[in-house]
Write a protein that holds these residues in place. Structure first.
Motif, PDB file in Angstrom:
ATOM      1  N   UNK A  29      22.391  59.682   3.489  1.00 17.16           N
ATOM      2  CA  UNK A  29      23.834  59.499   3.357  1.00 17.16           C
ATOM      3  C   UNK A  29      24.265  58.243   4.109  1.00 17.16           C
ATOM      4  N   UNK A  30      24.725  57.231   3.359  1.00 19.13           N
ATOM      5  CA  UNK A  30      25.060  55.948   3.978  1.00 19.13           C
ATOM      6  C   UNK A  30      26.323  56.005   4.819  1.00 19.13           C
ATOM      7  N   UNK A  31      27.027  57.143   4.789  1.00 19.36           N
ATOM      8  CA  UNK A  31      28.230  57.274   5.613  1.00 19.36           C
ATOM      9  C   UNK A  31      27.906  57.704   7.038  1.00 19.36           C
ATOM     10  N   UNK A  32      26.698  58.143   7.274  1.00 16.06           N
ATOM     11  CA  UNK A  32      26.310  58.579   8.609  1.00 16.06           C
ATOM     12  C   UNK A  32      26.152  57.382   9.532  1.00 16.06           C
ATOM     13  N   UNK A  33      26.566  57.545  10.769  1.00 14.61           N
ATOM     14  CA  UNK A  33      26.442  56.473  11.751  1.00 14.61           C
ATOM     15  C   UNK A  33      24.982  56.096  11.945  1.00 14.61           C
ATOM     16  N   UNK A  34      24.722  54.803  11.920  1.00 15.29           N
ATOM     17  CA  UNK A  34      23.368  54.319  12.159  1.00 15.29           C
ATOM     18  C   UNK A  34      22.450  54.339  10.952  1.00 15.29           C
ATOM     19  N   UNK A  35      22.961  54.733   9.792  1.00  9.50           N
ATOM     20  CA  UNK A  35      22.068  54.833   8.624  1.00  9.50           C
ATOM     21  C   UNK A  35      21.510  53.474   8.223  1.00  9.50           C
ATOM     22  N   UNK A  36      22.303  52.424   8.352  1.00  8.62           N
ATOM     23  CA  UNK A  36      21.799  51.083   8.011  1.00  8.62           C
ATOM     24  C   UNK A  36      20.647  50.711   8.943  1.00  8.62           C
ATOM     25  N   UNK A  37      20.775  51.001  10.230  1.00  8.87           N
ATOM     26  CA  UNK A  37      19.704  50.706  11.186  1.00  8.87           C
ATOM     27  C   UNK A  37      18.444  51.491  10.860  1.00  8.87           C
ATOM     28  N   UNK A  38      18.615  52.742  10.497  1.00  6.50           N
ATOM     29  CA  UNK A  38      17.467  53.576  10.144  1.00  6.50           C
ATOM     30  C   UNK A  38      16.771  53.012   8.906  1.00  6.50           C
ATOM     31  N   UNK A  39      17.551  52.633   7.901  1.00  5.55           N
ATOM     32  CA  UNK A  39      16.956  52.070   6.686  1.00  5.55           C
ATOM     33  C   UNK A  39      16.241  50.754   6.975  1.00  5.55           C
ATOM     34  N   UNK A  40      16.831  49.924   7.831  1.00 11.99           N
ATOM     35  CA  UNK A  40      16.176  48.664   8.205  1.00 11.99           C
ATOM     36  C   UNK A  40      14.852  48.920   8.909  1.00 11.99           C
ATOM     37  N   UNK A  41      14.824  49.881   9.821  1.00 10.00           N
ATOM     38  CA  UNK A  41      13.588  50.208  10.532  1.00 10.00           C
ATOM     39  C   UNK A  41      12.545  50.775   9.583  1.00 10.00           C
ATOM     40  N   UNK A  42      12.982  51.617   8.642  1.00  7.57           N
ATOM     41  CA  UNK A  42      12.039  52.159   7.664  1.00  7.57           C
ATOM     42  C   UNK A  42      11.430  51.042   6.818  1.00  7.57           C
ATOM     43  N   UNK A  43      12.245  50.073   6.431  1.00  9.35           N
ATOM     44  CA  UNK A  43      11.724  48.928   5.676  1.00  9.35           C
ATOM     45  C   UNK A  43      10.720  48.150   6.518  1.00  9.35           C
ATOM     46  N   UNK A  44      11.027  47.975   7.820  1.00  8.05           N
ATOM     47  CA  UNK A  44      10.094  47.291   8.724  1.00  8.05           C
ATOM     48  C   UNK A  44       8.767  48.035   8.789  1.00  8.05           C
ATOM     49  N   UNK A  45       8.840  49.345   8.933  1.00  8.74           N
ATOM     50  CA  UNK A  45       7.626  50.165   9.042  1.00  8.74           C
ATOM     51  C   UNK A  45       6.819  50.099   7.747  1.00  8.74           C
ATOM     52  N   UNK A  46       7.488  50.155   6.624  1.00 12.78           N
ATOM     53  CA  UNK A  46       6.801  50.069   5.338  1.00 12.78           C
ATOM     54  C   UNK A  46       6.092  48.729   5.199  1.00 12.78           C
ATOM     55  N   UNK A  47       6.770  47.647   5.583  1.00 15.19           N
ATOM     56  CA  UNK A  47       6.161  46.327   5.523  1.00 15.19           C
ATOM     57  C   UNK A  47       4.942  46.253   6.439  1.00 15.19           C
ATOM     58  N   UNK A  48       5.078  46.739   7.660  1.00 12.93           N
ATOM     59  CA  UNK A  48       3.973  46.713   8.622  1.00 12.93           C
ATOM     60  C   UNK A  48       2.784  47.505   8.097  1.00 12.93           C
ATOM     61  N   UNK A  49       3.042  48.651   7.526  1.00 13.27           N
ATOM     62  CA  UNK A  49       1.947  49.475   6.991  1.00 13.27           C
ATOM     63  C   UNK A  49       1.263  48.763   5.817  1.00 13.27           C
ATOM     64  N   UNK A  50       2.030  48.073   4.987  1.00  9.70           N
ATOM     65  CA  UNK A  50       1.432  47.330   3.875  1.00  9.70           C
ATOM     66  C   UNK A  50       0.550  46.204   4.401  1.00  9.70           C
ATOM     67  N   UNK A  51       1.021  45.504   5.415  1.00 11.07           N
ATOM     68  CA  UNK A  51       0.230  44.426   6.010  1.00 11.07           C
ATOM     69  C   UNK A  51      -1.025  44.993   6.658  1.00 11.07           C
ATOM     70  N   UNK A  52      -0.893  46.112   7.367  1.00 16.33           N
ATOM     71  CA  UNK A  52      -2.063  46.735   7.986  1.00 16.33           C
ATOM     72  C   UNK A  52      -3.100  47.119   6.944  1.00 16.33           C
ATOM     73  N   UNK A  53      -2.634  47.684   5.839  1.00 14.15           N
ATOM     74  CA  UNK A  53      -3.560  48.067   4.770  1.00 14.15           C
ATOM     75  C   UNK A  53      -4.278  46.840   4.225  1.00 14.15           C
ATOM     76  N   UNK A  54      -3.538  45.749   4.043  1.00 14.11           N
ATOM     77  CA  UNK A  54      -4.132  44.506   3.566  1.00 14.11           C
ATOM     78  C   UNK A  54      -5.178  43.991   4.552  1.00 14.11           C
ATOM     79  N   UNK A  55      -4.827  43.999   5.838  1.00 13.35           N
ATOM     80  CA  UNK A  55      -5.744  43.500   6.854  1.00 13.35           C
ATOM     81  C   UNK A  55      -7.000  44.352   6.960  1.00 13.35           C
ATOM     82  N   UNK A  56      -6.882  45.641   6.709  1.00 13.49           N
ATOM     83  CA  UNK A  56      -8.046  46.527   6.831  1.00 13.49           C
ATOM     84  C   UNK A  56      -9.034  46.354   5.680  1.00 13.49           C
ATOM     85  N   UNK A  57      -8.622  45.630   4.636  1.00 17.40           N
ATOM     86  CA  UNK A  57      -9.496  45.424   3.481  1.00 17.40           C
ATOM     87  C   UNK A  57     -10.581  44.395   3.749  1.00 17.40           C
TER      88      UNK A  57
END
Length: 150
Positions: free
Chosen positions: A2-30
């Motif tokens: 729910x985008x009306x909840x306080x801090x939801x934008x920050x949570x979504x930004x952090x989730x995007x960061x984590x997803x990116x980091x995990x993708x890079x980690x997977x690439x590096x582990x190859x």
């Protein structure tokens, strides 16, 4: 989420960061990257943290000592690991990153050179212009007048 909840934008930004980091980690582990660069730097936790600080807070007055202290390792260890993995010293990398950010800012119609200098961490327009020319082999004015890349 729910985008009306306080801090939801920050949570979504952090989730995007984590997803990116995990993708890079997977690439590096190859497999082992053969060329130095920021992507190879992400394979080391301390260098990755230094890169994150440089990318997020490039206008800060970083020194090797400050960066190492923030990460919790010695200057020597940071300098050696960073240069080995990234291919440049932390300060050279920081300067290049600042100039890339400055290039973007200079293409904005109302951005003055002095304003851009301040936004990327320089207190002097002259020092900024000199570093810009040394790093990119072009003046801020030349970049401003050139067409943006495709």
């Amino acid at each position: 989420m729910d985008s009306r909840l306080h801090g939801s934008r920050s949570v979504l930004n952090r989730l995007a960061d984590i997803l990116f980091i995990q993708a890079v980690r997977a690439f590096l582990s190859m497999g082992e990257l053969t060329h130095a660069g920021w992507l190879k730097g992400l394979s080391d936790g301390h260098v990755a943290r230094a890169l994150a600080l440089i990318h997020e807070h490039y206008a800060k007055p970083w020194t090797l000592e400050r960066l190492a202290r923030e990460i919790g390792i010695s200057r020597t260890v940071l300098a050696v690991r960073f240069r080995t993995l990234v291919g440049a010293s932390p300060i050279v990398y920081l300067t290049r990153w600042r100039m890339l950010q400055a290039t973007k800012l200079l293409r904005e119609p109302r951005a003055g050179v002095a304003d851009v200098a301040g936004k990327v961490g320089y207190t002097s327009e002259a020092a900024f212009a000199k570093a810009f020319k040394r790093t990119l082999k072009r003046t801020p004015g030349q970049v401003r007048r050139s067409p943006p890349p495709p």
